[in-house]
Design a protein around this motif. Sequence first.
Motif, PDB file in Angstrom:
ATOM      1  N   TYR A  12      47.984  37.334  44.539  1.00  0.00           N
ATOM      2  CA  TYR A  12      47.409  37.315  43.007  1.00  0.00           C
ATOM      3  C   TYR A  12      46.258  38.189  43.301  1.00  0.00           C
ATOM      4  CZ  TYR A  12      52.717  37.597  41.578  1.00  0.00           C
ATOM      5  OH  TYR A  12      53.378  36.790  41.851  1.00  0.00           O
ATOM      6  N   ALA A  13      45.523  38.999  42.850  1.00  0.00           N
ATOM      7  CA  ALA A  13      44.084  39.112  42.420  1.00  0.00           C
ATOM      8  C   ALA A  13      43.734  38.699  40.939  1.00  0.00           C
ATOM      9  CB  ALA A  13      43.386  40.254  42.457  1.00  0.00           C
ATOM     10  N   ALA A  14      42.162  38.729  40.524  1.00  0.00           N
ATOM     11  CA  ALA A  14      41.605  38.200  39.655  1.00  0.00           C
ATOM     12  C   ALA A  14      42.216  39.197  38.131  1.00  0.00           C
ATOM     13  CB  ALA A  14      40.210  38.845  39.410  1.00  0.00           C
ATOM     14  N   GLU A  15      42.399  40.932  38.584  1.00  0.00           N
ATOM     15  CA  GLU A  15      43.324  41.150  36.930  1.00  0.00           C
ATOM     16  C   GLU A  15      44.838  41.208  37.160  1.00  0.00           C
ATOM     17  OE1 GLU A  15      44.266  46.435  36.290  1.00  0.00           O
ATOM     18  OE2 GLU A  15      42.676  45.152  37.723  1.00  0.00           O
ATOM     19  N   GLN A  16      45.818  40.644  37.512  1.00  0.00           N
ATOM     20  CA  GLN A  16      46.568  40.652  37.928  1.00  0.00           C
ATOM     21  C   GLN A  16      46.633  38.691  36.732  1.00  0.00           C
ATOM     22  OE1 GLN A  16      46.927  41.173  42.316  1.00  0.00           O
ATOM     23  NE2 GLN A  16      49.268  42.128  41.852  1.00  0.00           N
ATOM     24  N   LEU A  17      45.980  38.158  37.420  1.00  0.00           N
ATOM     25  CA  LEU A  17      46.019  36.642  37.101  1.00  0.00           C
ATOM     26  C   LEU A  17      45.505  36.746  35.749  1.00  0.00           C
ATOM     27  CD1 LEU A  17      44.367  35.022  39.802  1.00  0.00           C
ATOM     28  CD2 LEU A  17      47.456  35.222  39.380  1.00  0.00           C
ATOM     29  N   VAL A 136      53.513  21.254  28.922  1.00  0.00           N
ATOM     30  CA  VAL A 136      53.479  21.597  30.332  1.00  0.00           C
ATOM     31  C   VAL A 136      53.201  22.729  30.500  1.00  0.00           C
ATOM     32  CG1 VAL A 136      53.659  21.148  32.554  1.00  0.00           C
ATOM     33  CG2 VAL A 136      54.460  19.723  31.247  1.00  0.00           C
ATOM     34  N   ALA A 137      52.265  23.489  31.092  1.00  0.00           N
ATOM     35  CA  ALA A 137      51.677  24.971  31.167  1.00  0.00           C
ATOM     36  C   ALA A 137      51.838  24.544  32.682  1.00  0.00           C
ATOM     37  CB  ALA A 137      51.140  25.410  30.812  1.00  0.00           C
ATOM     38  N   VAL A 138      52.491  25.395  34.088  1.00  0.00           N
ATOM     39  CA  VAL A 138      51.107  25.871  34.660  1.00  0.00           C
ATOM     40  C   VAL A 138      50.811  27.442  35.196  1.00  0.00           C
ATOM     41  CG1 VAL A 138      52.325  23.265  35.727  1.00  0.00           C
ATOM     42  CG2 VAL A 138      53.342  25.451  36.551  1.00  0.00           C
ATOM     43  N   LEU A 139      50.027  27.218  36.586  1.00  0.00           N
ATOM     44  CA  LEU A 139      50.244  28.093  36.911  1.00  0.00           C
ATOM     45  C   LEU A 139      50.803  29.008  37.348  1.00  0.00           C
ATOM     46  CD1 LEU A 139      48.166  30.971  37.078  1.00  0.00           C
ATOM     47  CD2 LEU A 139      46.710  30.554  38.860  1.00  0.00           C
ATOM     48  N   ALA A 140      51.124  28.125  38.776  1.00  0.00           N
ATOM     49  CA  ALA A 140      52.026  28.724  39.690  1.00  0.00           C
ATOM     50  C   ALA A 140      53.113  26.890  39.816  1.00  0.00           C
ATOM     51  CB  ALA A 140      51.925  27.830  40.979  1.00  0.00           C
ATOM     52  N   ASP A 141      54.534  27.802  40.177  1.00  0.00           N
ATOM     53  CA  ASP A 141      55.723  26.951  39.285  1.00  0.00           C
ATOM     54  C   ASP A 141      56.650  26.773  41.379  1.00  0.00           C
ATOM     55  OD1 ASP A 141      58.368  25.096  40.039  1.00  0.00           O
ATOM     56  OD2 ASP A 141      58.146  25.268  38.359  1.00  0.00           O
ATOM     57  N   ARG A 142      56.441  26.169  42.002  1.00  0.00           N
ATOM     58  CA  ARG A 142      56.826  25.816  43.437  1.00  0.00           C
ATOM     59  C   ARG A 142      58.499  26.240  43.029  1.00  0.00           C
ATOM     60  NH1 ARG A 142      53.628  24.858  48.757  1.00  0.00           N
ATOM     61  NH2 ARG A 142      55.598  25.550  49.303  1.00  0.00           N
ATOM     62  N   GLY A 143      58.914  25.499  42.685  1.00  0.00           N
ATOM     63  CA  GLY A 143      60.575  25.716  42.256  1.00  0.00           C
ATOM     64  C   GLY A 143      61.384  24.250  42.656  1.00  0.00           C
ATOM     65  N   VAL A 144      60.978  23.540  43.604  1.00  0.00           N
ATOM     66  CA  VAL A 144      61.584  22.751  44.169  1.00  0.00           C
ATOM     67  C   VAL A 144      60.662  21.065  44.326  1.00  0.00           C
ATOM     68  CG1 VAL A 144      61.638  24.599  46.492  1.00  0.00           C
ATOM     69  CG2 VAL A 144      59.063  23.293  46.024  1.00  0.00           C
ATOM     70  N   ILE A 179      45.231  33.785  44.050  1.00  0.00           N
ATOM     71  CA  ILE A 179      46.112  33.043  44.222  1.00  0.00           C
ATOM     72  C   ILE A 179      46.675  33.521  45.686  1.00  0.00           C
ATOM     73  CG2 ILE A 179      48.734  32.387  44.376  1.00  0.00           C
ATOM     74  CD1 ILE A 179      48.796  32.351  41.623  1.00  0.00           C
ATOM     75  N   GLU A 180      45.665  32.760  46.556  1.00  0.00           N
ATOM     76  CA  GLU A 180      46.336  33.086  47.917  1.00  0.00           C
ATOM     77  C   GLU A 180      48.041  31.888  48.961  1.00  0.00           C
ATOM     78  OE1 GLU A 180      42.226  34.328  49.746  1.00  0.00           O
ATOM     79  OE2 GLU A 180      42.360  31.787  50.056  1.00  0.00           O
ATOM     80  N   LEU A 181      48.277  32.363  49.829  1.00  0.00           N
ATOM     81  CA  LEU A 181      49.366  31.753  50.567  1.00  0.00           C
ATOM     82  C   LEU A 181      48.756  31.716  51.848  1.00  0.00           C
ATOM     83  CD1 LEU A 181      52.343  31.088  50.441  1.00  0.00           C
ATOM     84  CD2 LEU A 181      52.446  32.997  52.070  1.00  0.00           C
ATOM     85  N   LEU A 182      48.850  30.130  51.769  1.00  0.00           N
ATOM     86  CA  LEU A 182      47.684  29.696  52.768  1.00  0.00           C
ATOM     87  C   LEU A 182      49.261  29.478  54.269  1.00  0.00           C
ATOM     88  CD1 LEU A 182      46.350  28.561  55.715  1.00  0.00           C
ATOM     89  CD2 LEU A 182      46.680  26.280  54.046  1.00  0.00           C
ATOM     90  N   GLN A 183      49.530  29.714  55.774  1.00  0.00           N
ATOM     91  CA  GLN A 183      50.175  29.177  56.161  1.00  0.00           C
ATOM     92  C   GLN A 183      49.201  28.927  57.699  1.00  0.00           C
ATOM     93  OE1 GLN A 183      51.382  33.713  56.145  1.00  0.00           O
ATOM     94  NE2 GLN A 183      53.506  33.100  56.746  1.00  0.00           N
ATOM     95  N   PRO A 184      49.371  27.508  57.760  1.00  0.00           N
ATOM     96  CA  PRO A 184      48.441  26.909  58.340  1.00  0.00           C
ATOM     97  C   PRO A 184      49.069  26.541  59.960  1.00  0.00           C
ATOM     98  CG  PRO A 184      49.893  25.414  56.417  1.00  0.00           C
ATOM     99  CD  PRO A 184      50.370  26.930  56.056  1.00  0.00           C
TER     100      PRO A 184
END
Length: 203
Positions: A12-17, A136-144, A179-184
């Motif tokens: 997600y980039a700035a405009e989307q966020l 509670v408010a969160v920007l991203a919930d991983r659901g786990v 928001i970035e996804l990091l695949q280590p």
Amino acid sequence: MERPPGRRTCLYAAEQLNAVVERMARQAAAVLYGCERIAVIGLLRRGAPLADRITALMVERHGLVPPLRLDLKVKRYADDLALLHPETQLLEDPAHATLDLQGRSLLVVDDVLYTGHSLLRVLGYLARWSPAEVRVAVLADRGVARLPMRADVVGLRLDVAPTDVIECNVPPYESSWRIELLQPDRGAGSADEVRGGVRREAR
């Protein structure tokens, strides 16, 4: 801070966020509708600027009376918490002597909800002031979440592999809002570099 190595993909980039946070502010204002004594508490680091954004939108666009704004520093690898004002750190005794959270409706803001352990510590810490309610408010919930923790306001629900990391880049801590996804890289996802599906912070 040196970023862990791996493959990064911008989700997600700035405009989307910006649109996501506007929706979060609308939802939060609805959750807090009718509450007269409100405090918005950002969890440092990135929860604090998110709390500022959400608070400003609730006040400017949804008619919320400007709430009390506090930031809470969570030491991720310890159990002690320290309350901070936006500019000046308050040591535990003077801070607790002047806080007035009893009977207030609290909105706790963070960037990522993962296992729920940090959030559980925060809620236990705030409960000593007998607030009327805690949301509670969160920007991203991983659901786990591994504990019975949930967010009342969720910007995004992200279903990613357990080994992947959600990196929330929030100014002023990063130069760009995304928001970035990091695949280590193999061997880079150790406890020394990445903890709990979010970027490790120097505390």
